[in-house]
Design a protein around this motif. Structure first.
Motif, mmCIF file in Angstrom:
data_model
loop_
_atom_site.group_PDB
_atom_site.id
_atom_site.type_symbol
_atom_site.label_atom_id
_atom_site.label_comp_id
_atom_site.label_asym_id
_atom_site.label_seq_id
_atom_site.Cartn_x
_atom_site.Cartn_y
_atom_site.Cartn_z
ATOM 1 N N UNK A 342 0.835 -1.218 0.013
ATOM 2 C CA UNK A 342 0.095 0.049 0.009
ATOM 3 C C UNK A 342 0.823 1.226 0.000
ATOM 4 N N UNK A 343 0.502 2.169 -0.886
ATOM 5 C CA UNK A 343 1.649 3.143 -1.053
ATOM 6 C C UNK A 343 0.903 4.403 -0.150
ATOM 7 N N UNK A 344 1.842 5.179 0.778
ATOM 8 C CA UNK A 344 1.700 6.034 1.539
ATOM 9 C C UNK A 344 2.461 7.563 1.000
ATOM 10 N N UNK A 345 1.713 8.452 1.117
ATOM 11 C CA UNK A 345 2.252 9.646 0.672
ATOM 12 C C UNK A 345 2.323 9.820 -0.736
ATOM 13 N N UNK A 346 2.837 10.819 -1.212
ATOM 14 C CA UNK A 346 2.998 11.161 -2.614
ATOM 15 C C UNK A 346 4.435 11.549 -3.126
ATOM 16 N N UNK A 347 4.493 11.403 -4.420
ATOM 17 C CA UNK A 347 5.875 11.597 -5.145
ATOM 18 C C UNK A 347 6.997 11.197 -4.234
ATOM 19 N N UNK A 348 8.087 12.043 -3.962
ATOM 20 C CA UNK A 348 9.344 11.756 -3.375
ATOM 21 C C UNK A 348 9.172 11.245 -1.946
ATOM 22 N N UNK A 349 8.135 11.683 -1.175
ATOM 23 C CA UNK A 349 7.884 11.146 0.308
ATOM 24 C C UNK A 349 7.210 10.033 0.384
ATOM 25 N N UNK A 350 7.102 9.376 -0.715
ATOM 26 C CA UNK A 350 6.190 8.081 -0.684
ATOM 27 C C UNK A 350 6.857 6.950 -0.340
ATOM 28 N N UNK A 351 6.455 6.235 0.685
ATOM 29 C CA UNK A 351 6.839 4.695 0.848
ATOM 30 C C UNK A 351 5.763 3.680 0.888
ATOM 31 N N UNK A 352 6.007 2.555 1.040
ATOM 32 C CA UNK A 352 5.344 1.452 0.932
ATOM 33 C C UNK A 352 5.097 0.513 2.089
ATOM 34 N N UNK A 353 3.759 0.307 2.472
ATOM 35 C CA UNK A 353 3.826 -0.671 3.614
ATOM 36 C C UNK A 353 2.964 -1.878 3.231
ATOM 37 N N UNK A 354 2.774 -2.675 4.036
ATOM 38 C CA UNK A 354 2.180 -3.898 4.052
ATOM 39 C C UNK A 354 0.720 -3.821 3.716
ATOM 40 N N UNK A 355 0.248 -4.374 2.667
ATOM 41 C CA UNK A 355 -1.275 -4.353 2.039
ATOM 42 C C UNK A 355 -1.691 -5.596 2.572
#
Length: 378
Positions: A342-355
């Motif tokens: 699951x993506x969190x945040x937008x563009x450069x600040x984005x990271x991914x957590x467990x979906x």
């Protein structure tokens, strides 16, 4: 005068022998483990040491945020002060790590003050100079009442002679165990308090350097700073230092300091071993998941970061797997579409957590706590 190294007790010798066995076993395991598994652990342990040592001094940055800052991420939600302190300490530690196998290495006033400049140069002022011995008195105030001095460092006029004695001691071999010498060096430096600020972190990093110079384990696996940064251990650390008295009295028995440090070495070795074992089990579970679902084996690197650290950034995955920007973006997009991430945040600040479709067995393995043994209790 420096503190005399106390004689070891039979219990100390038993604990040291156990530590030596654990560290040799860990060295062998690291050498035979695929580098993909250990690379992430090395980075985590470095970040954990930086985060912990800074936290002792009141600079609070999570280990995962420290990892992101080390990676050069700009969009990390930390204060400018915490960012500056984190990056300064990481730069100093990175240099210390390069010294672990330097052939012409020696301790010196110049080395100490250069390291101090790396740590405190961004705070340099005429009143509180970085990279130079302090120019006046310095006090460690009581956490409960800053108007009370818990410790008053030696008179400023004695600092050059005390530091020369320490350098001479460091450059002279004796028959003390290297881990005991490293613990004593920490105590000597933090007690002399030669700088206006940064003495605690400098003393802890000196201990790390000496352990790394011993050559058994790479520097990332050698530090006890993460152990010292745990809240209960930090309290014990301050209590142990306070037990030396409110002024510098080196002619005293410091056996309890040695016991405290041997406990730290032992439990940190247990912790690193436990994390390495857990990391391997998580990797195995994620590899099975990737094979069963038709995913490319390379995405296991990204999934492993999510399981072990809670999140992954595109840039870290891209670097770890040697991918192009487009390849990394496509992989993470596909994992998002499959609801594995699951993506969190937008563009450069984005990271991914467990979906919702992230493999639960891997998360369960990663979240299983371990039990630490007190080496002196059995």
């Amino acid at each position: 005068m420096l503190y005399p190294t106390p004689p070891r007790t039979p219990a100390d010798d038993r604990v040291l022998a156990e530590i030596d066995v654990m560290r040799q076993a860990l060295r062998h395991q690291i050498q035979t483990t695929p580098s993909k598994w250990t690379a992430g652990l090395r980075k985590f342990l470095t970040a954990d040491a930086v985060a912990a040592s800074n936290s002792i001094e009141g600079f609070k940055v999570s280990t995962i945020d420290v990892e992101d800052l080390i990676d050069g991420e700009r969009d990390v939600e930390v204060s400018e002060e915490n960012r500056d302190e984190t990056l300064a300490y990481e730069r100093m530690m990175a240099y210390i790590q390069t010294l672990h196998d330097a052939q012409d290495f020696s301790y010196s006033k110049g080395l100490f003050n250069a390291l101090h400049w790396m740590l405190q140069g961004h705070r340099h002022t005429a009143r509180r100079p970085a990279g130079q011995w302090r120019r006046g008195p310095v006090y460690v105030t009581d956490a409960r009442d800053p108007s009370i001095a818990a410790y008053t460092a030696p008179d400023v006029d004695t600092v050059p002679a005390l530091m020369k004695e320490l350098v001479d001691w460091l450059d002279t071999d004796d028959d003390a165990h290297p881990l005991v010498r490293a613990a004593m060096a920490h105590l000597h430096l933090v007690s002399i308090h030669p700088w206006a600020d940064g003495n605690g972190r400098m003393s802890r990093s000196l201990q790390t350097l000496m352990i790394a110079r011993e050559g058994v384990l790479a520097p990332e696996f050698s530090s006890i700073e993460a152990w010292l940064g745990r809240p209960g251990n930090t309290w014990e650390y301050y209590r142990e230092l306070a037990g030396r008295g409110p002024t510098y009295v080196p002619d005293q028995d410091v056996a309890s300091w040695i016991r405290f440090n041997l406990t730290a070495y032992h439990q940190q070795a247990q912790t690193v071993q436990g994390r390495l074992d857990r990391s391997g089990r998580v990797w195995g579970a994620l590899s099975e998941f990737a094979a069963a679902t038709g995913l490319d084996e390379r995405v296991v690197t990204a999934l492993h970061d999510v399981a072990m650290a809670g999140r992954v950034r595109r840039s870290r995955y891209e670097e770890a797997e040697g991918l192009s920007l487009q390849q990394a973006q496509r992989d993470l997009r596909d994992l998002t579409t499959a609801q594995v991430l699951v993506p969190v945040g937008r563009t450069r600040a984005r990271y991914y957590t467990a979906g919702p479709r992230f493999p639960q067995p891997a998360l369960d393995l990663a979240g299983t706590p371990m039990t630490l043994r007190d080496p002196y209790s059995g």
